[in-house]
Enzyme design. Structure first.
Site, PDB file in Angstrom:
ATOM      1  N   ALA A   1       3.494   4.244 -24.676  1.00  0.00           N
ATOM      2  CA  ALA A   1       3.351   2.988 -25.418  1.00  0.00           C
ATOM      3  C   ALA A   1       3.921   1.746 -24.710  1.00  0.00           C
ATOM      4  O   ALA A   1       3.218   0.726 -24.620  1.00  0.00           O
ATOM      5  CB  ALA A   1       3.952   3.140 -26.808  1.00  0.00           C
TER       6      ALA A   1
ATOM      7  N   ASN B   1      11.191   9.056 -25.058  1.00  0.00           N
ATOM      8  CA  ASN B   1      10.402   7.941 -24.500  1.00  0.00           C
ATOM      9  C   ASN B   1      11.101   7.134 -23.412  1.00  0.00           C
ATOM     10  O   ASN B   1      11.759   6.137 -23.683  1.00  0.00           O
ATOM     11  CB  ASN B   1      10.033   6.954 -25.605  1.00  0.00           C
ATOM     12  CG  ASN B   1       8.919   7.485 -26.473  1.00  0.00           C
ATOM     13  OD1 ASN B   1       7.899   7.957 -25.962  1.00  0.00           O
ATOM     14  ND2 ASN B   1       9.114   7.418 -27.775  1.00  0.00           N
TER      15      ASN B   1
ATOM     16  N   CYS C   1       9.843  15.723 -28.287  1.00  0.00           N
ATOM     17  CA  CYS C   1       8.688  16.396 -28.908  1.00  0.00           C
ATOM     18  C   CYS C   1       9.029  17.803 -29.383  1.00  0.00           C
ATOM     19  O   CYS C   1       8.196  18.474 -29.990  1.00  0.00           O
ATOM     20  CB  CYS C   1       7.502  16.430 -27.939  1.00  0.00           C
ATOM     21  SG  CYS C   1       6.731  14.821 -27.771  1.00  0.00           S
TER      22      CYS C   1
ATOM     23  N   TYR D   1       2.531  20.609 -25.985  1.00  0.00           N
ATOM     24  CA  TYR D   1       3.626  20.054 -25.170  1.00  0.00           C
ATOM     25  C   TYR D   1       5.013  20.393 -25.733  1.00  0.00           C
ATOM     26  O   TYR D   1       5.906  20.833 -25.005  1.00  0.00           O
ATOM     27  CB  TYR D   1       3.439  18.539 -25.097  1.00  0.00           C
ATOM     28  CG  TYR D   1       4.482  17.794 -24.306  1.00  0.00           C
ATOM     29  CD1 TYR D   1       4.555  17.896 -22.918  1.00  0.00           C
ATOM     30  CD2 TYR D   1       5.391  16.947 -24.942  1.00  0.00           C
ATOM     31  CE1 TYR D   1       5.505  17.196 -22.195  1.00  0.00           C
ATOM     32  CE2 TYR D   1       6.341  16.241 -24.231  1.00  0.00           C
ATOM     33  CZ  TYR D   1       6.394  16.368 -22.853  1.00  0.00           C
ATOM     34  OH  TYR D   1       7.350  15.666 -22.143  1.00  0.00           O
TER      35      TYR D   1
ATOM     36  N   GLN E   1       4.267   2.576 -37.082  1.00  0.00           N
ATOM     37  CA  GLN E   1       4.982   3.785 -36.672  1.00  0.00           C
ATOM     38  C   GLN E   1       6.210   3.372 -35.845  1.00  0.00           C
ATOM     39  O   GLN E   1       6.158   2.380 -35.124  1.00  0.00           O
ATOM     40  CB  GLN E   1       4.063   4.754 -35.895  1.00  0.00           C
ATOM     41  CG  GLN E   1       3.427   4.259 -34.621  1.00  0.00           C
ATOM     42  CD  GLN E   1       2.100   3.529 -34.807  1.00  0.00           C
ATOM     43  OE1 GLN E   1       1.928   2.762 -35.742  1.00  0.00           O
ATOM     44  NE2 GLN E   1       1.172   3.743 -33.888  1.00  0.00           N
TER      45      GLN E   1
ATOM     46  N   GLU F   1      -0.428   6.959 -19.647  1.00  0.00           N
ATOM     47  CA  GLU F   1       0.657   6.009 -19.890  1.00  0.00           C
ATOM     48  C   GLU F   1       1.170   6.092 -21.323  1.00  0.00           C
ATOM     49  O   GLU F   1       0.453   6.481 -22.233  1.00  0.00           O
ATOM     50  CB  GLU F   1       0.195   4.571 -19.561  1.00  0.00           C
ATOM     51  CG  GLU F   1      -0.887   4.002 -20.438  1.00  0.00           C
ATOM     52  CD  GLU F   1      -2.307   4.453 -20.056  1.00  0.00           C
ATOM     53  OE1 GLU F   1      -2.447   5.440 -19.321  1.00  0.00           O
ATOM     54  OE2 GLU F   1      -3.262   3.815 -20.535  1.00  0.00           O
TER      55      GLU F   1
HETATM   56  P1  NAD Z   1       5.422  12.156 -14.531  1.00  0.00           P
HETATM   57  O1  NAD Z   1       4.106  12.680 -14.989  1.00  0.00           O
HETATM   58  O2  NAD Z   1       5.474  10.782 -13.984  1.00  0.00           O
HETATM   59  O3  NAD Z   1       6.062  13.144 -13.454  1.00  0.00           O
HETATM   60  C1  NAD Z   1       5.883  14.534 -13.485  1.00  0.00           C
HETATM   61  C2  NAD Z   1       5.519  14.967 -12.073  1.00  0.00           C
HETATM   62  O4  NAD Z   1       5.407  16.399 -12.065  1.00  0.00           O
HETATM   63  C3  NAD Z   1       4.173  14.408 -11.619  1.00  0.00           C
HETATM   64  O5  NAD Z   1       4.319  13.649 -10.446  1.00  0.00           O
HETATM   65  C4  NAD Z   1       3.323  15.644 -11.396  1.00  0.00           C
HETATM   66  O6  NAD Z   1       2.427  15.533 -10.309  1.00  0.00           O
HETATM   67  C5  NAD Z   1       4.388  16.699 -11.141  1.00  0.00           C
HETATM   68  N1  NAD Z   1       3.856  18.025 -11.363  1.00  0.00           N
HETATM   69  C6  NAD Z   1       3.035  18.438 -12.359  1.00  0.00           C
HETATM   70  N2  NAD Z   1       2.683  19.714 -12.178  1.00  0.00           N
HETATM   71  C7  NAD Z   1       3.294  20.127 -11.035  1.00  0.00           C
HETATM   72  C8  NAD Z   1       3.293  21.333 -10.301  1.00  0.00           C
HETATM   73  N3  NAD Z   1       2.569  22.385 -10.723  1.00  0.00           N
HETATM   74  N4  NAD Z   1       4.015  21.407  -9.165  1.00  0.00           N
HETATM   75  C9  NAD Z   1       4.731  20.344  -8.725  1.00  0.00           C
HETATM   76  N5  NAD Z   1       4.765  19.154  -9.374  1.00  0.00           N
HETATM   77  C10 NAD Z   1       4.055  19.052 -10.517  1.00  0.00           C
HETATM   78  O7  NAD Z   1       6.416  12.321 -15.776  1.00  0.00           O
HETATM   79  P2  NAD Z   1       7.849  11.705 -16.015  1.00  0.00           P
HETATM   80  O8  NAD Z   1       7.717  10.646 -17.033  1.00  0.00           O
HETATM   81  O9  NAD Z   1       8.505  11.409 -14.727  1.00  0.00           O
HETATM   82  O10 NAD Z   1       8.568  12.945 -16.730  1.00  0.00           O
HETATM   83  C11 NAD Z   1       9.437  13.823 -16.022  1.00  0.00           C
HETATM   84  C12 NAD Z   1       9.864  14.940 -16.951  1.00  0.00           C
HETATM   85  O11 NAD Z   1      10.497  14.399 -18.115  1.00  0.00           O
HETATM   86  C13 NAD Z   1       8.736  15.814 -17.473  1.00  0.00           C
HETATM   87  O12 NAD Z   1       9.186  17.142 -17.622  1.00  0.00           O
HETATM   88  C14 NAD Z   1       8.469  15.266 -18.848  1.00  0.00           C
HETATM   89  O13 NAD Z   1       7.892  16.201 -19.718  1.00  0.00           O
HETATM   90  C15 NAD Z   1       9.871  14.877 -19.276  1.00  0.00           C
HETATM   91  N6  NAD Z   1       9.873  13.834 -20.310  1.00  0.00           N
HETATM   92  C16 NAD Z   1       9.487  12.577 -19.997  1.00  0.00           C
HETATM   93  C17 NAD Z   1       9.472  11.595 -20.989  1.00  0.00           C
HETATM   94  C18 NAD Z   1       9.044  10.188 -20.686  1.00  0.00           C
HETATM   95  O14 NAD Z   1       9.030   9.361 -21.605  1.00  0.00           O
HETATM   96  N7  NAD Z   1       8.686   9.830 -19.477  1.00  0.00           N
HETATM   97  C19 NAD Z   1       9.857  11.918 -22.286  1.00  0.00           C
HETATM   98  C20 NAD Z   1      10.236  13.228 -22.577  1.00  0.00           C
HETATM   99  C21 NAD Z   1      10.269  14.176 -21.569  1.00  0.00           C
END
Ligand code: NAD
Length: 333
Positions: free
Chosen positions: A195, A180, A122, A151, A222, A193
């Protein structure tokens, strides 16, 4: 990295963090501090052998507690979700800047040897993602900046903060731009959630209910690429332990339309559904793919698990989750 030193996984109650704790054990790490803001019963995975703690990492004092005595930090904590969440919660997404900034400050104070930040595709500018037949995004495409509002700006800022902490204070920071990520033990319902999980759930629900229709966000044309969790873990660990100082794409380059994603899920379910396209729903960019030239050059590796293989495992897991929920048992949402 010493495998006996304590490794901090921030966001360990979430999808990728929960898997990473286990992956670190498989790699021989014996001491992992797993931290999340969610109450323990809401963690997607909890590994009893780890030092599990509930802390809000927006707070500097909590980041200091978390980082004290660790040799490496993986920051996977963020307030995030799929397009439906990030388009409607921009302030919340941007506030995650506190987590990464405070963790970096604590890492510096406690002389933590390695720091990993989970950035995102992103960060790439909207003007490069207006066509479905998109040119794959290479790392240098992030500038001139025009990331996803909210974001994406937070991710881009935090990437730069990692770089400046390295330049000014000698912190060894590594940044991966995830594209993703999907797989079992992730968010599959409730509004956050993404896609792959949403499509699997909708297809399963359509099949089980006999409704035989599916609502799709946008016109389904898309394009995106989707990386299976095992590739994500392998790439994350290797980037952390590499000498690569600049942000690196970590994503699959198998480009598909959302309609093709639905085709696959229908195929696993053995159904053909009527498709209702909701053109007013959040859709994100028109097309996005990962250019993997740099990661291949640097690591001699790139994500390779096919969407068919990864999605079939995810589909089966979500199917089981839906069955458990129908029986009133605990599920991962
Ligand atoms: P997720 O939402 O499952 O996990 C993130 C965790 O961070 C959650 O359990 C949440 O409770 C915790 N969290 C949020 N705020 C917090 C705080 N203040 N203190 C402590 N914990 C906190 O997301 P994910 O899919 O596991 O993603 C993990 C990382 O990867 C994130 O930084 C996300 O932006 C990045 N990311 C994920 C994807 C994807 O497709 N899943 C894609 C690009 C980037």
């Amino acid at each position: 990295m010493s495998k006996a030193g304590t490794v901090l996984v921030a966001g360990a109650g979430g999808f990728i963090g929960g898997h990473l704790v286990n992956y670190l054990k498989d790699q021989g790490h014996t001491s992992v501090r797993a931290i999340d803001v969610k109450p323990p019963e809401s963690w997607y995975q909890r590994h009893d052998w780890a030092d599990n703690q509930v802390l809000d990492l927006n707070d500097l004092l909590n980041c200091r507690k978390a980082a004290d005595g660790t040799c490496a930090i993986y920051n996977l904590a963020a307030d995030m979700g799929g397009m439906g969440f990030i388009e409607n919660n921009k302030a919340a997404c941007m506030l995650s800047v506190l987590i990464n900034t405070h963790l970096l400050m604590a890492a510096r104070e406690f002389r933590v040897e390695q720091f990993f930040f989970s950035s995102s595709a992103c960060v790439y500018p909207g003007y490069r993602q207006r066509e479905t037949a998109v040119t794959s995004l290479k790392e240098s495409d992030a500038y001139p900046a025009d990331p996803e509002d909210g974001y994406g700006w937070e991710k881009l800022f935090s990437e730069r903060m990692c770089r400046h902490y390295s330049e000014d204070f000698g912190i060894v920071s590594r940044v991966a731009r995830y594209h993703n990520v999907y797989g079992p033990e992730g968010t599959w319902d409730g509004g956050r959630e993404k896609a792959p999980a949403a499509i699997c759930r909708k297809v399963i629900e359509a099949k089980l209910s006999g409704r035989n229709e599916i609502d799709i966000w946008g016109d389904g044309e898309q394009t995106r690429s989707f990386m299976y969790i095992d590739d994500c873990l392998h790439g994350t660990y290797n980037i952390m332990n590499s000498s690569i100082e600049e942000p690196l794409n970590l994503g699959s380059d198998e480009l598909v339309t959302i309609n093709q994603l639905v085709d696959l899920a229908e195929n696993f379910a053995g159904v053909k559904l009527k498709r209702n396209y909701d053109l007013s729903a959040p859709q994100g960019v028109r097309g996005r793919n990962s250019d993997n030239m740099l990661i291949k050059q640097k690591l001699d590796w790139a994500p390779s698990i096919s969407l068919r293989e990864g999605l079939e495992k995810t589909y089966s897991w979500i199917y089981d989750q839906i069955q458990l929920r129908e029986r009133g048992e605990r599920v991962t949402v």
